[in-house]
Scaffold this active site. Structure first.
Site, mmCIF file in Angstrom:
data_model
loop_
_atom_site.group_PDB
_atom_site.id
_atom_site.type_symbol
_atom_site.label_atom_id
_atom_site.label_comp_id
_atom_site.label_asym_id
_atom_site.label_seq_id
_atom_site.Cartn_x
_atom_site.Cartn_y
_atom_site.Cartn_z
ATOM 1 N N SER A 192 12.098 9.610 56.886
ATOM 2 C CA SER A 192 11.640 8.667 57.191
ATOM 3 C C SER A 192 12.881 8.226 55.639
ATOM 4 O O SER A 192 13.196 9.008 55.039
ATOM 5 C CB SER A 192 10.224 7.607 56.066
ATOM 6 O OG SER A 192 10.506 8.354 55.066
ATOM 7 N N ASP B 174 10.822 17.841 56.425
ATOM 8 C CA ASP B 174 9.681 17.272 55.409
ATOM 9 C C ASP B 174 8.257 17.526 55.787
ATOM 10 O O ASP B 174 7.523 18.621 56.251
ATOM 11 C CB ASP B 174 9.603 15.548 56.238
ATOM 12 C CG ASP B 174 9.614 14.267 54.631
ATOM 13 O OD1 ASP B 174 8.398 14.923 53.901
ATOM 14 O OD2 ASP B 174 10.205 13.543 54.836
ATOM 15 N N VAL C 67 9.460 21.818 50.370
ATOM 16 C CA VAL C 67 10.260 22.048 49.664
ATOM 17 C C VAL C 67 10.763 22.631 48.492
ATOM 18 O O VAL C 67 11.828 23.578 47.759
ATOM 19 C CB VAL C 67 11.514 21.059 49.412
ATOM 20 C CG1 VAL C 67 11.871 20.554 50.488
ATOM 21 C CG2 VAL C 67 11.299 19.806 48.612
ATOM 22 N N TYR D 70 10.288 11.029 36.633
ATOM 23 C CA TYR D 70 11.098 10.803 37.285
ATOM 24 C C TYR D 70 12.876 11.233 36.562
ATOM 25 O O TYR D 70 13.736 11.599 37.096
ATOM 26 C CB TYR D 70 11.567 9.547 38.302
ATOM 27 C CG TYR D 70 12.214 9.508 39.638
ATOM 28 C CD1 TYR D 70 11.595 9.707 40.928
ATOM 29 C CD2 TYR D 70 12.845 8.099 39.103
ATOM 30 C CE1 TYR D 70 12.560 9.581 40.810
ATOM 31 C CE2 TYR D 70 13.847 7.749 40.427
ATOM 32 C CZ TYR D 70 13.195 9.006 40.612
ATOM 33 O OH TYR D 70 13.921 8.415 42.555
ATOM 34 N N LYS E 273 15.574 13.903 37.786
ATOM 35 C CA LYS E 273 17.656 13.172 38.925
ATOM 36 C C LYS E 273 18.207 13.598 37.696
ATOM 37 O O LYS E 273 19.377 14.070 38.305
ATOM 38 C CB LYS E 273 17.273 11.676 38.593
ATOM 39 C CG LYS E 273 15.669 11.044 40.003
ATOM 40 C CD LYS E 273 16.039 12.277 40.789
ATOM 41 C CE LYS E 273 15.486 11.376 42.283
ATOM 42 N NZ LYS E 273 15.619 12.688 43.672
ATOM 43 N N THR F 119 13.476 1.291 50.999
ATOM 44 C CA THR F 119 13.270 2.570 51.941
ATOM 45 C C THR F 119 11.382 2.463 51.900
ATOM 46 O O THR F 119 11.253 0.999 51.171
ATOM 47 C CB THR F 119 12.799 4.064 50.516
ATOM 48 O OG1 THR F 119 12.663 3.222 49.764
ATOM 49 C CG2 THR F 119 15.080 3.514 50.751
#
Length: 254
Positions: free
Chosen positions: A15, A36, A57, A160, A164, A195
């Protein structure tokens, strides 16, 4: 670098950014392996040229198997492209009425967003390095996904933003490490993208987010991320770069 008669890996392919990128790569003639989680792949779009492989992952064995699927494809084309889009974004304050930030949540976000990215980059680079050289010794390109939160982290984004920011920090040393193998490494740092995660909020809230973007005053689209990824792949002199895709947005504290 041309995509025709090559293989590509896209993580988070079920997605959002990953789905748009997998579709765009396939449209350009690449044989795409989309990674995924199994539950996410249940609703993944059916796209000609894209084969899905259930993969976590953060699991080296699962990633190694998925990379082997891409590198040893039936078409016999070389693996040359990796686009890492897999990621999660729960929010929590360092201190709140509930107490201190849960360390397990912090570790999980780092594990998926940063370690997962590194895991795929590393294992895929090993296979790309074994492919025949192209012009000027080029062999392939890896595009990772950061966020403007790496630079403008808001309240509740400590984990987060850390993850990143780690992806951003990984960029230059990875590009330097892999230069001898002809593998470029670049990063896209998106702003607010429309998204599936944003589909859960109201239209009014989305309009408020869009109003904060200088220009264009709207949310970004996943296909625009894919378009930028294609441009990076095509531009052989882009290496070790972090490119913001945010409409000149600089996030406020809240």
């Amino acid at each position: 670098m041309q995509l025709v008669d090559t293989a590509a890996i896209v993580t988070g392919a079920a997605s959002g950014l990953g789905a748009a990128t997998a579709s765009a790569l396939a449209a350009q003639g690449a044989t795409v392996v989309g990674l995924d989680l199994p539950a996410s792949l249940e609703t993944a779009p059916s796209v000609e040229g894209v084969t899905y492989v259930p993969t976590d992952v953060t699991d080296p064995e699962q990633v190694a198997a998925a990379v082997a699927t891409a590198a040893e494809n039936p078409e016999g084309v070389p693996l040359r492209t990796v686009v890492n889009c897999a990621g999660i974004g729960p929010s929590a304050r360092i201190l709140s009425r509930k107490g201190p930030h849960d360390l397990g949540l912090y570790a999980k976000i780092i594990q998926v967003n940063l370690i997962g990215t590194f895991n795929v980059l590393t294992l895929a680079a090993e296979r790309i390095a074994q492919t025949p050289e192209l012009e000027h010794g080029a062999r392939g390109v890896v595009i990772n996904t950061a966020s403007i939160a790496a630079f403008d982290g808001q309240v509740g984004q400590a984990a987060y933003s850390s993850s990143k920011g780690g992806v951003v920090g990984l960029t230059l040393p990875a590009a330097r490490d892999l230069a001898q193998y002809g593998i470029r490494v670049n990063v896209i740092a998106p702003g607010i993208v429309e998204t599936p995660m944003l589909a859960t909020v109201s239209e009014e809230f989305r309009a408020g987010l869009a109003a904060g973007v200088p220009f264009p005053q709207r949310l970004a689209r996943p296909d625009e991320y894919a378009q930028l990824a294609l441009a990076i792949i095509d531009h052989d002199y882009l290496n070790g770069e972090v490119i913001r895709m945010d409409g000149a947005l600089r996030m406020a504290p809240r």
